[in-house]
Each structure stands twice: as C-alpha cells, then as structure tokens.
Write an enzyme that holds these catalytic residues in place. Sequence first.
Site, PDB file in Angstrom:
ATOM      1  CE  LYS A   9       6.350  -4.356   1.083  1.00 51.67           C
ATOM      2  NZ  LYS A   9       6.882  -3.559  -0.062  1.00 51.67           N
ATOM      3  CG  LEU A  47       4.249  -3.316   4.144  1.00 51.13           C
ATOM      4  CD1 LEU A  47       3.484  -2.477   5.168  1.00 51.13           C
ATOM      5  CD2 LEU A  47       5.626  -3.682   4.707  1.00 51.13           C
ATOM      6  CG  ASP A  48      -0.184  -0.381   0.689  1.00 50.82           C
ATOM      7  OD1 ASP A  48      -0.946  -1.339   0.473  1.00 50.82           O
ATOM      8  OD2 ASP A  48      -0.554   0.684   1.224  1.00 50.82           O
ATOM      9  CE1 TYR A  49       6.394  -3.112  -6.544  1.00 51.99           C
ATOM     10  CE2 TYR A  49       5.795  -0.837  -7.062  1.00 51.99           C
ATOM     11  CZ  TYR A  49       6.567  -1.963  -7.313  1.00 51.99           C
ATOM     12  OH  TYR A  49       7.483  -1.953  -8.326  1.00 51.99           O
ATOM     13  CB  SER A  51       4.515   0.444   2.729  1.00 51.15           C
ATOM     14  OG  SER A  51       3.513   1.410   2.486  1.00 51.15           O
TER      15      SER A  51
END
Length: 210
Positions: A9, A47-49, A51
Amino acid sequence: MAELVLFNKPFQVLSQFTDDGVSGGDSPRATLADYLRIPGIYPAGRLDYDSEGLLLLTSEGPLQHRIASPSLKMPKTYWVQVEGDITEDALKHLAAGVQLKDGLTRPAKATGIAAPVVWPRVPPVRHRETVPTSWIELTITEGKNRQVRRMTAAVGFPTLRLIRYRIGDWTLEGLDSGAHRTVTVNLPASAKTTRRGKVAGARPGRNRRS
C-alpha cells in the site's frame, strides 16, 4: 486452499475500496480500488492512510480472522524512520512495553537498523539539515490505534515514515509500492474452529505472481 493477496500500500491510500468522505476534503482520497481489480476480496486488518507497506486481502472469512484477530497475536514487523538518533535506552523501552493512554503495550522486538533500500515516498519526508533521523525495526503482536507512532513518540522519537514489512510469514519482498502478488495458502479444514473457539491457523504455501 485459498488465495491471499499481498499488496504494498502506498502512502496516503485508504485501506478500503471506497472513500467514506469523513476527511472533509474537497476530493476523494485514493483507495484500494485504484490499485486492485480483484472481485470479492477484503482487507485482513488495516493500515493507516499515512502508513505504507504490506496489506493482506482475502475472500475467505476464516483466513481473514486468522490474520486480523488480536487474540491470535500474529506478529507484525515495521520499518520506522524516526526523528533523532535512536538510543539504546529508547529501544529497550519500546521492547519492554510503553505506557499509552489505552494501556501498556505488550513486549516487542526493537532494534536499530540501517536505512532500508525502499521506494521513494511521494511526497517525501520533510528534510531538516539540523535534525538527524534514524531507522528502527519494530515487531509487535497487537494492533492499538496508531500504535507504532504513539510508541515512538512516547519514548521521545516521533515517527516520520512508517512501513509495514511483515505480517506473520508474509513480507514485502519483491513488491514495489502499489504492486501486488497472490499466494495460495491452506485454509483450516472445513473452516472449523478449535475447541477453544479460535479458527485454526493457515500457513503460507506456493507463490503465484498475479
């Protein structure tokens, strides 16, 4: 058998297929739909935006549970660029457990590492001539909200860049930012649960590039 998608990502991409618009921005944010065209798959965990790195997706509920369930404590390894030269005392503190507002973190593995050879972030991390940075590898077995960032801040070294490299036995190896590959894994037999009510584990199998 089941297929598991390993996706790298990029920075500022939502770990979901639609933007719910809660950010209040004028334009929609990038989502998984901008990168993946595989029907019926869903993220196993988040998974954080802001990260980057490994996100696992599958269409199989038992496998999704096996990966994402906090009770199963699947280890996750992060490469973290922090502000300042990380100290041994800070690494020991991270490993022993850090007191956060929502409780003490579990024991972890924390080591200093050389800057990894990775893709450039877009936009790049802000560079300041007077402030050094360093990298650590941190392995945790839980998933509190924004946990890694809060842990490094609590020991005096704010996170500048966060890359998830590994989940369980699966890694980013060979995956560029925005790329994915598919692997075949063994599902729990008939999706049965164990006597304790937990889904039996899956193990990595033969790789198949998508």
